[in-house]
Motif scaffolding. Structure first.
Motif, PDB file in Angstrom:
ATOM      1  N   UNK A 379      52.012  14.716  16.317  1.00 20.34           N
ATOM      2  CA  UNK A 379      51.513  15.778  15.135  1.00 20.34           C
ATOM      3  C   UNK A 379      50.462  15.193  14.215  1.00 20.34           C
ATOM      4  N   UNK A 380      49.453  15.932  13.825  1.00 18.64           N
ATOM      5  CA  UNK A 380      48.537  15.637  12.771  1.00 18.64           C
ATOM      6  C   UNK A 380      47.219  14.898  13.523  1.00 18.64           C
ATOM      7  N   UNK A 381      47.331  14.564  14.804  1.00 19.82           N
ATOM      8  CA  UNK A 381      46.344  14.010  15.449  1.00 19.82           C
ATOM      9  C   UNK A 381      45.261  14.980  16.197  1.00 19.82           C
ATOM     10  N   UNK A 382      43.836  14.594  16.315  1.00 17.81           N
ATOM     11  CA  UNK A 382      43.094  15.295  17.066  1.00 17.81           C
ATOM     12  C   UNK A 382      43.556  15.407  18.588  1.00 17.81           C
ATOM     13  N   UNK A 383      43.435  16.625  19.172  1.00 19.74           N
ATOM     14  CA  UNK A 383      43.792  16.745  20.502  1.00 19.74           C
ATOM     15  C   UNK A 383      43.567  15.720  21.443  1.00 19.74           C
ATOM     16  N   UNK A 384      42.302  15.240  21.564  1.00 20.49           N
ATOM     17  CA  UNK A 384      41.992  14.110  22.391  1.00 20.49           C
ATOM     18  C   UNK A 384      42.758  12.850  22.134  1.00 20.49           C
ATOM     19  N   UNK A 385      42.910  12.535  20.776  1.00 24.27           N
ATOM     20  CA  UNK A 385      43.593  11.189  20.440  1.00 24.27           C
ATOM     21  C   UNK A 385      45.169  11.349  21.085  1.00 24.27           C
ATOM     22  N   UNK A 386      45.779  12.620  20.687  1.00 24.37           N
ATOM     23  CA  UNK A 386      46.819  13.139  21.169  1.00 24.37           C
ATOM     24  C   UNK A 386      47.511  13.033  22.601  1.00 24.37           C
ATOM     25  N   UNK A 387      46.372  13.620  23.409  1.00 19.10           N
ATOM     26  CA  UNK A 387      46.569  13.450  24.864  1.00 19.10           C
ATOM     27  C   UNK A 387      46.286  12.028  25.348  1.00 19.10           C
ATOM     28  N   UNK A 391      49.508  10.463  27.506  1.00 13.96           N
ATOM     29  CA  UNK A 391      49.103   9.785  28.707  1.00 13.96           C
ATOM     30  C   UNK A 391      49.251   8.379  29.027  1.00 13.96           C
ATOM     31  N   UNK A 392      49.205   7.631  27.820  1.00 16.25           N
ATOM     32  CA  UNK A 392      49.506   6.241  27.635  1.00 16.25           C
ATOM     33  C   UNK A 392      51.084   6.039  27.831  1.00 16.25           C
ATOM     34  N   UNK A 393      51.906   7.063  27.571  1.00 15.86           N
ATOM     35  CA  UNK A 393      53.375   6.837  27.415  1.00 15.86           C
ATOM     36  C   UNK A 393      53.822   7.269  28.950  1.00 15.86           C
ATOM     37  N   UNK A 394      53.072   7.706  29.763  1.00 16.29           N
ATOM     38  CA  UNK A 394      53.102   8.038  31.292  1.00 16.29           C
ATOM     39  C   UNK A 394      53.619   9.543  31.499  1.00 16.29           C
ATOM     40  N   UNK A 395      53.131  10.423  30.577  1.00 17.77           N
ATOM     41  CA  UNK A 395      53.336  11.763  30.942  1.00 17.77           C
ATOM     42  C   UNK A 395      52.093  12.611  31.014  1.00 17.77           C
ATOM     43  N   UNK A 412      47.022  18.504  16.300  1.00 18.60           N
ATOM     44  CA  UNK A 412      48.040  18.734  17.273  1.00 18.60           C
ATOM     45  C   UNK A 412      49.027  19.260  16.264  1.00 18.60           C
ATOM     46  N   UNK A 413      50.017  20.344  16.614  1.00 21.20           N
ATOM     47  CA  UNK A 413      50.949  20.689  15.829  1.00 21.20           C
ATOM     48  C   UNK A 413      52.212  20.060  16.007  1.00 21.20           C
ATOM     49  N   UNK A 414      52.401  19.697  17.553  1.00 24.38           N
ATOM     50  CA  UNK A 414      53.657  19.076  17.940  1.00 24.38           C
ATOM     51  C   UNK A 414      53.747  19.206  19.356  1.00 24.38           C
ATOM     52  N   UNK A 415      54.713  18.749  20.104  1.00 25.34           N
ATOM     53  CA  UNK A 415      54.942  18.592  21.608  1.00 25.34           C
ATOM     54  C   UNK A 415      56.345  19.298  21.908  1.00 25.34           C
ATOM     55  N   UNK A 416      56.145  19.683  23.387  1.00 29.01           N
ATOM     56  CA  UNK A 416      57.386  20.369  23.973  1.00 29.01           C
ATOM     57  C   UNK A 416      57.803  19.562  25.073  1.00 29.01           C
ATOM     58  N   UNK A 417      58.542  18.643  25.193  1.00 26.67           N
ATOM     59  CA  UNK A 417      59.652  18.295  24.412  1.00 26.67           C
ATOM     60  C   UNK A 417      59.508  17.713  22.925  1.00 26.67           C
ATOM     61  N   UNK A 425      58.892   9.902  33.061  1.00 22.46           N
ATOM     62  CA  UNK A 425      57.618   9.626  33.288  1.00 22.46           C
ATOM     63  C   UNK A 425      56.961  10.396  34.281  1.00 22.46           C
ATOM     64  N   UNK A 426      55.772  10.833  34.046  1.00 24.39           N
ATOM     65  CA  UNK A 426      54.985  11.591  35.187  1.00 24.39           C
ATOM     66  C   UNK A 426      55.434  13.200  34.822  1.00 24.39           C
ATOM     67  N   UNK A 427      56.330  13.677  33.950  1.00 19.39           N
ATOM     68  CA  UNK A 427      56.761  14.991  33.655  1.00 19.39           C
ATOM     69  C   UNK A 427      55.834  15.661  32.881  1.00 19.39           C
ATOM     70  N   UNK A 428      55.560  16.741  32.663  1.00 19.47           N
ATOM     71  CA  UNK A 428      54.679  17.953  32.047  1.00 19.47           C
ATOM     72  C   UNK A 428      55.205  17.665  30.406  1.00 19.47           C
ATOM     73  N   UNK A 429      54.389  17.370  29.484  1.00 24.76           N
ATOM     74  CA  UNK A 429      54.599  17.481  27.919  1.00 24.76           C
ATOM     75  C   UNK A 429      53.484  18.355  27.593  1.00 24.76           C
ATOM     76  N   UNK A 430      54.112  19.285  26.920  1.00 22.00           N
ATOM     77  CA  UNK A 430      52.972  20.324  26.228  1.00 22.00           C
ATOM     78  C   UNK A 430      52.584  20.020  24.889  1.00 22.00           C
ATOM     79  N   UNK A 431      51.429  19.684  24.964  1.00 23.93           N
ATOM     80  CA  UNK A 431      50.793  19.422  23.519  1.00 23.93           C
ATOM     81  C   UNK A 431      50.480  20.855  22.829  1.00 23.93           C
ATOM     82  N   UNK A 432      50.841  20.990  21.932  1.00 18.15           N
ATOM     83  CA  UNK A 432      50.645  22.358  20.977  1.00 18.15           C
ATOM     84  C   UNK A 432      49.501  22.142  20.015  1.00 18.15           C
TER      85      UNK A 432
END
Length: 634
Positions: A379-387, A391-395, A412-417, A425-432
């Motif tokens: 939360x609070x990051x630019x979309x590119x930095x958040x992505x 991805x570095x965390x494996x998602x 970025x407002x948050x993520x789901x989860x 790792x490898x599962x999809x995280x939605x970046x809101x």
């Protein structure tokens, strides 16, 4: 025929955000409702403390403690807490909504569970409890009612209403907090709880799941408490013979009367449960024939003699054999040996393959792409930095959008989860990505009482402090106007959670006309207005030092402003001079008119300059009102 009373909470909007839909459950301390979070557009469970407990600081503290305890935990097997607050005198707690049943409901339907079902449920319960113990939290109220079984298969531990930070000996403050059927001996006898007290409750739950009944029953709670303090919990297999011995041992370990003899915490018990899980499920398959050991059996007729069972394929030697027969047998033995050798190679290769698969699977789910990892906070990051962070965390990352009243649009407002949640790792995280706050129509609250206006403006951030202003048109206490965050008039449409300040009427400025100067000053001072005195004026109708007029010096008028007050000097009286001694009528007229008197005379105008005044209608020295009429005659 009488109808059941309608719950007054149904349909109510709590704190301007949570719309109550239906009741889920009711307990001794609070009622849980299904509600809709209007801001995030999702279903939640909202727990509302009973109104009759609102004045009890002990219950209030315990209620808030549940939110703080659960909020410190981020684990897949612990019910998430989203929010906590107070609406008027009503304390509430907002939690994750899990449609499903409790473990108590399951036991009512099935009486008792299979060992495999018990292991599955206890694995999840102990995993969530281990996270609580690691965070230094003792639950203190473990029971089947607090184990939630969601429709999608998730198992979560909830209701931390009695939770408390753990120490070496955490005193409860009351000897019998929690449910009596699951209280540990030390809680009953000394009123002291730590992580091992939770373990005791877990052991009682396991016993109940395996046998369909609690180990101790009695007509009175104190009878049950006495048994907890003085008796050893029996093995589940003594009630139901189908319980594996590994689970018997686990229940006895968890329910030892001496806390020192129990697992130190939920992690220790969870590790042991997972060690015996294979034996409980019977997943250890038969050992391959090639690797079976030689069986040595005691002979039935001799105590010291033994005999070796030969493998079925081994030939039984004969006493006499001709060379041809021996050659055939030798060839057969050689062929069988070769087949066994080839079979051995294949079995060995199979074992290596299975070991490799097991190791690879363990790596995949333990440290590889399939392992669990915590979702980082973006939360609070630019979309590119958040992505990049995700991805570095494996998602894998998918992008979504949502309105957010606090995060600027484009960030970025948050993520789901959400952050801290465990995901593969490898599962999809939605970046809101934030769309910024929703733009809402501002309700018309002008003229409404302050409390009603605040309720109507619940989706905005209304300041606690108000601007007070005098108004002759709006009743005292009602809203005159709305100001934005910069103090300007509020537009018709405004961002969600935008700052709003209420301008509230103090009523009309007090009318001090006709009061003495002292009374006027006191009256204005009571409403925090300053009296400023102007030049006094003559008045034929108003007494001396009484207010003739009062004028507000600002528009609008607010506390601290000033009121200009004019007071009376009384009538304007002038002393009449002697105008008949040695003066002509013309000279007398000129002298009186200079003092603003009106002069009349019986002497013709053309003779006034020659005729001496003989008499005046008002005696010299008298004081009369300026402008009065005086006659000067011959």
């Amino acid at each position: 025929m009488t109808t059941a009373p309608v719950d007054p909470m149904l349909g109510r909007l709590i704190d301007g955000r949570y719309q109550v839909r239906s009741r889920i459950a009711r307990g001794g301390m609070a009622t849980v409702y299904l509600a809709t979070d209007l801001r995030l557009e999702r279903r939640v469970a909202i727990k509302i403390m009973h109104g009759h407990l609102a004045d009890d600081n002990t219950f209030k503290t315990r209620f808030v403690q549940e939110a703080r305890s659960a909020a410190r935990l981020a684990h897949p097997n612990v019910v998430n807490v989203f929010d906590q607050g107070q609406d008027a005198d009503m304390a509430y707690l907002v939690m994750e909504y899990l449609p499903g049943i409790t473990l108590r409901d399951l036991l009512k339907d099935y009486q008792r569970l299979t060992p495999e079902q018990t292991v599955d449920i206890m694995d999840a319960v102990l995993a969530g409890l281990a996270a609580a113990h690691k965070a230094g939290i003792v639950h203190r109220d473990l029971k089947p009612e607090n184990v939630l079984l969601a429709d999608d298969g998730r198992i979560k531990l909830g209701d931390f209403g009695l939770a408390r930070a753990a120490s070496a000996n955490t005193a409860t403050g009351q000897a019998l907090l929690g449910t009596i059927a699951y209280l540990s001996p030390e809680l009953v006898t000394r009123g002291v709880a730590d992580a091992r007290s939770d373990i005791y409750a877990v052991g009682i739950m396991m016993y109940e799941m395996l046998t369909g009944e609690q180990p101790y029953v009695g007509e009175a709670p104190m009878q049950i408490a006495y048994q907890h303090a003085n008796d050893q919990v029996p093995t589940p297999s003594s009630k139901f013979s189908g319980v594996p011995p590994e689970l018997d041992e686990l229940v006895l370990w968890a329910t030892a009367r001496d806390p020192e003899q129990r697992p130190a915490d939920a992690r220790a018990m969870l590790d042991r449960l997972r060690e015996v899980e294979g034996a409980v499920r019977g997943v250890a398959g038969p050992v391959p024939e090639l690797y079976q050991p030689t069986m040595v059996l005691a002979d039935a007729t001799a105590t010291a003699e033994t005999r070796v069972l030969q493998p079925p394929s081994a030939p039984v030697p004969t006493a006499v054999a001709d060379p041809e027969q021996q050659g055939e047998e030798s060839a057969a033995l050689t062929a069988r040996a070769a087949r066994r050798k080839r079979k051995g190679y294949w079995l060995f290769a199979l074992v290596l393959l299975l070991a490799g698969l097991a190791g690879g699977t363990g790596w995949y789910f333990g440290a590889g792409p399939g392992s669990l990892a915590a979702v980082p906070k973006a939360a609070g990051l630019e979309p590119a930095a958040a992505q990049a962070l995700l991805e570095d965390a494996g998602f894998e990352v998918e992008q979504g959008e949502r309105y957010d009243p606090e995060i600027a649009a484009g960030l970025v407002s948050g993520t789901d989860p959400g952050p801290g949640a465990q995901a593969r790792r490898g599962s999809v995280v939605t970046m809101l990505v934030s769309l910024g706050p929703r733009i809402l129509e501002v309700p018309d609250v002008i003229g409404q009482p302050q409390a009603d206006a605040r309720a109507a403006l619940g989706e905005f951030a209304v300041a606690d402090d108000v601007v007070q202003q005098f108004s002759g048109e709006i009743d005292a206490g009602a809203v005159i106007a709305l100001l934005d965050g910069d103090g300007n008039a509020l537009p018709a449409d405004y961002p969600e959670r935008g700052a709003i300040t209420l301008v509230v009427s103090l009523g009309a400025v007090p009318d001090v006309t006709g009061m003495s100067i002292g009374e006027a000053e006191a009256t204005l001072s009571e409403v925090n207005l300053e009296l400023v005195q102007g030049d006094p004026q003559f008045s034929d109708d108003v007494d001396v030092d009484v207010v003739i007029s009062a004028e507000a010096q600002n528009d609008p008028m607010r506390p601290g402003d000033s009121v200009l007050v004019i007071v009376s000097k009384g009538p304007d009286l002038v002393e009449v001079p002697n105008v008949i001694t040695g003066q002509t009528v013309a000279e007398a007229r000129a002298q009186l008119e200079a003092l603003d008197f009106t002069v009349t005379s019986n002497v013709p105008e053309f003779l006034e300059g020659a005729v001496v005044a003989a008499k005046q209608s008002v005696a010299a020295g008298d004081r009369i009102k300026r402008g009065s009429e005086i006659s000067v005659n011959f």
